[in-house]
Design an enzyme around this catalytic site. Structure first.
Site, PDB file in Angstrom:
ATOM      1  N   TYR A 202       1.064  -1.059   0.133  1.00 28.16           N
ATOM      2  CA  TYR A 202      -0.071  -0.187  -0.032  1.00 28.16           C
ATOM      3  C   TYR A 202       1.470   1.519  -0.100  1.00 28.16           C
ATOM      4  CZ  TYR A 202      -3.573  -3.215   1.387  1.00 28.16           C
ATOM      5  OH  TYR A 202      -4.837  -4.462   2.112  1.00 28.16           O
ATOM      6  N   TYR A 386      -5.404  -5.887  10.757  1.00 32.37           N
ATOM      7  CA  TYR A 386      -5.431  -6.358   9.435  1.00 32.37           C
ATOM      8  C   TYR A 386      -5.915  -7.635   9.125  1.00 32.37           C
ATOM      9  CZ  TYR A 386      -3.904  -6.740   4.573  1.00 32.37           C
ATOM     10  OH  TYR A 386      -3.968  -6.275   3.516  1.00 32.37           O
TER      11      TYR A 386
END
Length: 391
Positions: A202, A386
């Site tokens: 990311y 996550y």
């Protein structure tokens, strides 16, 4: 037709709920507006938390997932110059799986006939009736029908997505919609090329956000954020690959393999929650009740946790006469939904450039990423969210 639970929507949430209820001896039928081919053609995310994997294991439908899926012990945040690895295995002793949502759907779809789960495709004009009471029913038509068909049931499970009829069957004064629409979309490209990294990246760059992900060792999925006014036709494959190489940073760019797009599209981003997730005899699951930006990889996994809670509540109702489980479904599901919404929203704010944000906001992002890079505590918080909070 009479059944105990009528499930609206034959995507992964509806099929997963149907299989779980059927395995417990609860009568159910699944209604899907589209054809099986159309359902399988939808390109969706592919990061699975333990809740999703554990439900597939419970059903005995995890063999292909375990054979073809990719276990990931970590992922990366990039600031344009470096990769900040979040080592989930070391930080929280857990991991995620990379396995496409389309593949989960296919596994559930293929198992339905052999296990006796009834799925009715091409159910047009689905309408929900008398959902406030104890005897709701659903009407629909199949191609060529002149008259409506009817399903009488005790509960309806709305697993039909953001635009489906289920949530719309709840009176406006009986719930509250919370929504944030983001000022950009994700332009994605799917290509049969090896990924540039064995884990997801990311990236926050001055030019905007980028994501490097994969579906398999030979199929990659990349994204960049673009203004909502952009059109796919404005982005040639070469232009998109060039932009990805810049935004992902030099380390990732050196390993990018370019190839022609199999699929290319722009998806808008929003955060959305509808509360409560139950009204009378209607229960909402998945995108029918909430949407998260894909930054945190929570969409399918939140649907799976909803299905977990819903299947438990409905099974206890029919097998033990337990009304409290159904009554408590919404509060239990929403507690996890809001925490996942918070994580997806915060990661989206951290990794994207917002049009209204100025130099100060950019400096705060840089400072936050530098803090994360040097703080085990910050990395642990990210890893914990996550891999998925407990259900």
């Amino acid at each position: 037709m009479k059944t105990q639970v009528c499930i609206i929507g034959g995507g992964p949430a509806g099929l997963l709920l149907g299989h779980l209820l059927h395995a417990e001896g609860v009568e159910c039928v699944v209604l899907e507006q589209r054809t099986p081919e159309y359902v399988l053609s939808r390109i969706r995310a592919g990061v699975l938390e333990n809740i999703t994997v554990s439900l597939m294991e419970r059903l005995g439908l995890d063999s292909r997932l375990k054979a073809e899926g990719l276990p990931h012990d970590g992922f990366n945040l990039a600031d344009g110059e470096r990769l900040i690895r979040i080592d989930m295995a070391d930080l929280v002793g857990d991991h995620v799986w990379v396995y496409g949502q389309t593949e989960i759907t296919k596994d559930l779809m293929d198992a339905a006939p052999q296990r006796g789960l009834q799925v009715i495709y091409e159910a047009e004009g689905v309408a929900l009736h008398d959902v406030a009471g104890d005897a709701p029913y659903v009407t629909y038509r199949l191609p060529g029908d002149e008259d409506d068909r009817r399903v009488d049931c005790r509960f309806i499970a709305g697993c039909d997505g953001f635009h489906g009829p289920s949530r719309k069957a709840i009176p406006a004064n009986a719930g509250t919609a919370y929504e944030l629409v983001y000022p950009f979309g994700w332009l994605g490209i799917l290509a049969d090329v090896p990924p540039c990294n064995h884990e997801l990246i990311y990236a926050n760059h001055e030019r905007g956000f980028a994501l490097a992900s994969m579906r398999s060792p030979t199929r990659s999925r990349y994204y960049v954020d673009v203004p909502l006014t952009d059109r796919v036709e404005e982005w040639s494959d070469d232009r998109l690959w060039d932009e990805l190489a810049i935004r992902l940073g030099p380390e990732a760019a050196a390993n990018i393999t370019r190839g022609p797009a199999i699929e290319k599209s722009i998806a808008p981003l929003r955060s959305f929650v509808f509360a409560p997730m139950r009204y009378g005899s209607l229960i909402l699951c998945g995108d029918a009740a909430h949407i998260v930006p894909p930054t945190g990889a929570k969409g399918l996994n939140l649907a799976a946790s909803d299905v977990h809670y819903a299947s438990e509540a409905l099974t206890r109702f029919f097998k033990a006469g337990d009304n409290d489980a159904v009554a408590g479904y919404s509060d239990k599901a929403l507690a996890r939904v809001w925490k996942s919404e918070r994580f997806s929203w915060s990661l989206t704010k951290l990794m994207h450039r917002f049009p209204e944000g100025g130099a100060f906001e950019r400096a705060m992002q840089v400072a936050e990423l530098d803090y994360i890079a040097n703080s085990r505590a910050a990395q642990t918080t990210i890893a914990e969210n996550y891999v998925g909070l407990p259900v």
